[in-house]
Design a protein around this motif. Sequence first.
Motif, PDB file in Angstrom:
ATOM      1  N   GLU A   1      -0.604  22.746 -14.102  1.00 40.36           N
ATOM      2  CA  GLU A   1      -1.805  22.173 -13.860  1.00 40.36           C
ATOM      3  C   GLU A   1      -1.552  20.272 -12.440  1.00 40.36           C
ATOM      4  OE1 GLU A   1      -4.428  18.797 -16.006  1.00 40.36           O
ATOM      5  OE2 GLU A   1      -3.291  19.915 -17.409  1.00 40.36           O
ATOM      6  N   ALA A   2      -0.737  19.914 -12.452  1.00 41.82           N
ATOM      7  CA  ALA A   2      -0.015  19.189 -11.426  1.00 41.82           C
ATOM      8  C   ALA A   2       0.298  19.334 -10.461  1.00 41.82           C
ATOM      9  CB  ALA A   2       1.892  18.176 -12.004  1.00 41.82           C
ATOM     10  N   PRO A   3      -0.104  18.956  -9.083  1.00 36.12           N
ATOM     11  CA  PRO A   3       0.344  19.341  -8.132  1.00 36.12           C
ATOM     12  C   PRO A   3       1.767  19.699  -7.368  1.00 36.12           C
ATOM     13  CG  PRO A   3      -0.968  17.639  -7.537  1.00 36.12           C
ATOM     14  CD  PRO A   3      -0.636  17.489  -9.199  1.00 36.12           C
ATOM     15  N   GLY A   4       1.762  20.487  -6.394  1.00 37.91           N
ATOM     16  CA  GLY A   4       3.313  20.997  -6.043  1.00 37.91           C
ATOM     17  C   GLY A   4       3.883  18.712  -5.829  1.00 37.91           C
ATOM     18  N   PHE A   5       5.334  18.555  -5.699  1.00 40.13           N
ATOM     19  CA  PHE A   5       6.132  18.213  -5.685  1.00 40.13           C
ATOM     20  C   PHE A   5       7.342  17.938  -5.884  1.00 40.13           C
ATOM     21  CE2 PHE A   5       7.229  13.649  -6.552  1.00 40.13           C
ATOM     22  CZ  PHE A   5       6.774  12.555  -5.737  1.00 40.13           C
ATOM     23  N   GLY A   6       7.981  17.732  -4.716  1.00 39.38           N
ATOM     24  CA  GLY A   6       9.636  17.682  -4.277  1.00 39.38           C
ATOM     25  C   GLY A   6       9.888  19.097  -4.077  1.00 39.38           C
ATOM     26  N   GLY A   7      10.768  18.966  -4.120  1.00 42.80           N
ATOM     27  CA  GLY A   7      11.719  20.653  -3.963  1.00 42.80           C
ATOM     28  C   GLY A   7      11.305  21.371  -2.449  1.00 42.80           C
ATOM     29  N   TYR A   8      11.059  22.175  -2.551  1.00 44.64           N
ATOM     30  CA  TYR A   8      10.567  22.667  -0.676  1.00 44.64           C
ATOM     31  C   TYR A   8       9.485  21.795  -0.613  1.00 44.64           C
ATOM     32  CZ  TYR A   8      10.913  25.643   3.435  1.00 44.64           C
ATOM     33  OH  TYR A   8      10.765  26.060   4.821  1.00 44.64           O
ATOM     34  N   ASP A   9       9.077  20.955  -0.184  1.00 47.21           N
ATOM     35  CA  ASP A   9       8.742  19.958   0.061  1.00 47.21           C
ATOM     36  C   ASP A   9       8.917  18.728   0.889  1.00 47.21           C
ATOM     37  OD1 ASP A   9       6.218  18.533   0.012  1.00 47.21           O
ATOM     38  OD2 ASP A   9       6.978  17.462  -1.702  1.00 47.21           O
TER      39      ASP A   9
ATOM     40  N   THR B   1      11.954  14.534   3.413  1.00 44.71           N
ATOM     41  CA  THR B   1      12.020  13.486   4.946  1.00 44.71           C
ATOM     42  C   THR B   1      11.736  12.630   4.844  1.00 44.71           C
ATOM     43  OG1 THR B   1       9.565  14.563   5.011  1.00 44.71           O
ATOM     44  CG2 THR B   1      11.762  16.358   5.303  1.00 44.71           C
ATOM     45  N   PHE B   2      11.131  11.458   3.471  1.00 45.34           N
ATOM     46  CA  PHE B   2      11.352  10.389   3.967  1.00 45.34           C
ATOM     47  C   PHE B   2      11.774   9.297   3.577  1.00 45.34           C
ATOM     48  CE2 PHE B   2       6.550  11.808   1.511  1.00 45.34           C
ATOM     49  CZ  PHE B   2       6.191  12.928   3.143  1.00 45.34           C
ATOM     50  N   PRO B   3      11.575   7.904   3.518  1.00 48.48           N
ATOM     51  CA  PRO B   3      12.333   7.411   3.649  1.00 48.48           C
ATOM     52  C   PRO B   3      12.215   7.378   2.629  1.00 48.48           C
ATOM     53  CG  PRO B   3      11.414   6.421   4.408  1.00 48.48           C
ATOM     54  CD  PRO B   3      10.668   7.270   4.817  1.00 48.48           C
ATOM     55  N   LYS B   4      14.165   6.722   1.557  1.00 53.25           N
ATOM     56  CA  LYS B   4      14.605   6.944   0.035  1.00 53.25           C
ATOM     57  C   LYS B   4      13.812   6.572  -0.565  1.00 53.25           C
ATOM     58  CE  LYS B   4      19.042   6.806  -3.014  1.00 53.25           C
ATOM     59  NZ  LYS B   4      20.338   6.317  -2.199  1.00 53.25           N
ATOM     60  N   ALA B   5      13.057   4.949  -0.194  1.00 59.03           N
ATOM     61  CA  ALA B   5      12.324   4.082  -0.779  1.00 59.03           C
ATOM     62  C   ALA B   5      11.281   4.278  -1.040  1.00 59.03           C
ATOM     63  CB  ALA B   5      12.478   2.514   0.015  1.00 59.03           C
ATOM     64  N   MET B   6      11.083   5.025  -0.477  1.00 58.01           N
ATOM     65  CA  MET B   6       9.630   5.802  -0.427  1.00 58.01           C
ATOM     66  C   MET B   6       9.396   7.223  -1.622  1.00 58.01           C
ATOM     67  SD  MET B   6       7.143   7.315   2.540  1.00 58.01           S
ATOM     68  CE  MET B   6       6.531   5.715   3.137  1.00 58.01           C
ATOM     69  N   GLN B   7      10.747   7.627  -1.589  1.00 54.55           N
ATOM     70  CA  GLN B   7      10.947   8.750  -2.267  1.00 54.55           C
ATOM     71  C   GLN B   7      11.120   8.066  -3.539  1.00 54.55           C
ATOM     72  OE1 GLN B   7      14.417  12.240  -1.123  1.00 54.55           O
ATOM     73  NE2 GLN B   7      13.924  10.804   1.204  1.00 54.55           N
ATOM     74  N   GLU B   8      11.707   8.089  -3.670  1.00 55.32           N
ATOM     75  CA  GLU B   8      11.659   6.894  -5.734  1.00 55.32           C
ATOM     76  C   GLU B   8      10.495   5.957  -5.984  1.00 55.32           C
ATOM     77  OE1 GLU B   8      14.887   4.029  -4.929  1.00 55.32           O
ATOM     78  OE2 GLU B   8      16.809   5.301  -4.277  1.00 55.32           O
ATOM     79  N   GLU B   9       9.307   5.697  -5.155  1.00 55.14           N
ATOM     80  CA  GLU B   9       8.415   4.862  -5.039  1.00 55.14           C
ATOM     81  C   GLU B   9       7.119   6.108  -5.907  1.00 55.14           C
ATOM     82  OE1 GLU B   9       5.063   1.989  -3.662  1.00 55.14           O
ATOM     83  OE2 GLU B   9       6.303   2.370  -2.514  1.00 55.14           O
ATOM     84  N   MET B  10       7.255   6.781  -4.683  1.00 55.03           N
ATOM     85  CA  MET B  10       6.197   8.281  -5.107  1.00 55.03           C
ATOM     86  C   MET B  10       6.627   9.480  -6.007  1.00 55.03           C
ATOM     87  SD  MET B  10       5.697   8.950  -1.374  1.00 55.03           S
ATOM     88  CE  MET B  10       3.569  10.545  -1.869  1.00 55.03           C
ATOM     89  N   THR B  11       7.684   9.583  -6.048  1.00 48.72           N
ATOM     90  CA  THR B  11       8.185  10.121  -7.689  1.00 48.72           C
ATOM     91  C   THR B  11       8.155   9.364  -9.121  1.00 48.72           C
ATOM     92  OG1 THR B  11      10.099  10.670  -6.255  1.00 48.72           O
ATOM     93  CG2 THR B  11      10.474  10.915  -8.491  1.00 48.72           C
ATOM     94  N   LYS B  12       7.874   8.021  -9.099  1.00 50.27           N
ATOM     95  CA  LYS B  12       7.655   7.459 -10.022  1.00 50.27           C
ATOM     96  C   LYS B  12       6.429   7.454 -10.635  1.00 50.27           C
ATOM     97  CE  LYS B  12       8.636   2.424 -11.789  1.00 50.27           C
ATOM     98  NZ  LYS B  12       8.961   1.118 -11.856  1.00 50.27           N
ATOM     99  N   GLU B  13       5.559   7.206  -9.391  1.00 50.15           N
ATOM    100  CA  GLU B  13       4.799   7.188  -9.172  1.00 50.15           C
ATOM    101  C   GLU B  13       3.558   8.476  -9.978  1.00 50.15           C
ATOM    102  OE1 GLU B  13       2.929   6.161  -5.404  1.00 50.15           O
ATOM    103  OE2 GLU B  13       3.161   3.844  -5.765  1.00 50.15           O
TER     104      GLU B  13
ATOM    105  N   ASN C   1       5.840  11.033 -11.543  1.00 45.62           N
ATOM    106  CA  ASN C   1       5.976  10.787 -12.975  1.00 45.62           C
ATOM    107  C   ASN C   1       4.645  10.272 -13.989  1.00 45.62           C
ATOM    108  OD1 ASN C   1       7.786  12.965 -12.324  1.00 45.62           O
ATOM    109  ND2 ASN C   1       9.542  11.012 -12.699  1.00 45.62           N
ATOM    110  N   ALA C   2       4.332   8.952 -13.718  1.00 41.82           N
ATOM    111  CA  ALA C   2       3.928   8.404 -14.460  1.00 41.82           C
ATOM    112  C   ALA C   2       2.084   9.248 -14.439  1.00 41.82           C
ATOM    113  CB  ALA C   2       3.258   6.827 -13.846  1.00 41.82           C
ATOM    114  N   LYS C   3       2.075   9.797 -13.490  1.00 43.60           N
ATOM    115  CA  LYS C   3       0.060  10.218 -13.617  1.00 43.60           C
ATOM    116  C   LYS C   3       0.389  11.761 -14.104  1.00 43.60           C
ATOM    117  CE  LYS C   3      -3.577  11.517 -10.640  1.00 43.60           C
ATOM    118  NZ  LYS C   3      -4.231  11.829  -9.301  1.00 43.60           N
TER     119      LYS C   3
END
Length: 464
Positions: free
Chosen positions: A357-365, A369-381, A383-385
Amino acid sequence: MSEKDSRRRFLRQIGATGMLAALTPFSSLAAQEKAEERILHYDRKFNAADKIRVGVIGFGVQGHFDLATALKVPGVELAGICDLYTGRLENARELYGKDLYTTRDYRELLARKDIDAVIIATMDCWHARMTIDALAAGKAVYIEKPMVYKISEGQGIIAAQKRYGKVLQVGSQRVSSLGLAKAKELLAAGEIGKLNMVNAAYDRQSSIGAWQYTIPKDASAETLDWDRFIAATPKMAFDPKKFFWWRAFKEIGTGVAGDLFVHLLSGTHFITNSKGPETIYGTGQFSYWKDGRNMPDVMAGVMQYPDSPEHPAFQLTLQVNFISGTGGQQIIRLVGSEGVIEVNGNDLKITHSIMPEAPGFGGYDSLFTFPKAMQEEMTKEFNAKWTADQRKSKKKEDIIFRAPKGYSDHLDHFANFFESVRAGKPVVEDATFGFRAAAPSLACNDSYFSKKIIRWDPEKMKLV
């Protein structure tokens, strides 16, 4: 409740034609913990309320098979056989008795009052003329596929059937298949989600499969009645190949499209309730059987089906290969958003692949390629959703359905035909259905020779 009522109605309809699959309700299929193999239950009772006497026009390979199968239906008797080759008439009397009525003129057979129905299993170029003549003579007609040799002949047969009011059934036996009825039910039940593509193949790996039939030693213009044979064709010099290998020549036959594409189309149309495609493209080549034929031995077709009340839009690919390293195959694969129904003969297999049900995120994505801080922020968002379950693919096990041993859709097709003759019930494959399968098949030939996309109106059944 409406879904349950709809399914019950469908099962009753199948039971009325003798095909009933008494299986676990489909709502429980998703709950199966491991793959299963199930036998399609079959409970057809063959009755013979009235005697039906049949005549056969065209006693070649398919004529032999058709007659032998027809005579397995109780109450059906043979009244006469017509063929242009004297050797086949002799063979008919050897098989069915020296007193059997035989003729080389099909009109004489149609004139007989003791014949109720005819099986027409001739070269394609004779189909339309013989079918209309038989209906006019008051005979019920079982006409081999393709129903017509030319697209322009289809409306004439449909009109003749309505005018004379006699039973007409086209001989694509998959329309009576127990396995295809199950595929139809599964598709309608949403077992593979929304249909978007069908891949259909009918390959062969033999000289006989490529129509290189044995030619008799006594073949001549007299023994084959060549003049009568070419009465439906452009004038041609005597050539026994064109008589016995007729499918390979466009002057007489319709090649792989009329022989095999039409089987794949009739099966697909039955399963999907489709009226046909809007665009048709055919391409082919002479790959192996370079024996004088002018119809290709390898051919493919691509057809686009519109969104309609019967089904969503889907693309159909067709394939015939007469020198196939697969050893030969006969498959219709219905591909949906959640899985595949693969029909192989009268058996089928269901496999599933359901996106989370969730859209693709991570892996071959692109995330990494984004800055590490952005990766962590977006991953947290993310997982919360989305919950852990929403991020997982749902699992549904494969299920295999098999027709019972010895089952014959060919026999069922003839049983349905004779039931219609006796009781006046609608046939399972009437002239309209037969034309809607034949016309797109033959349009593949037109596309191949013209190198153009053919446009077709599936509702009005005419070229655009």
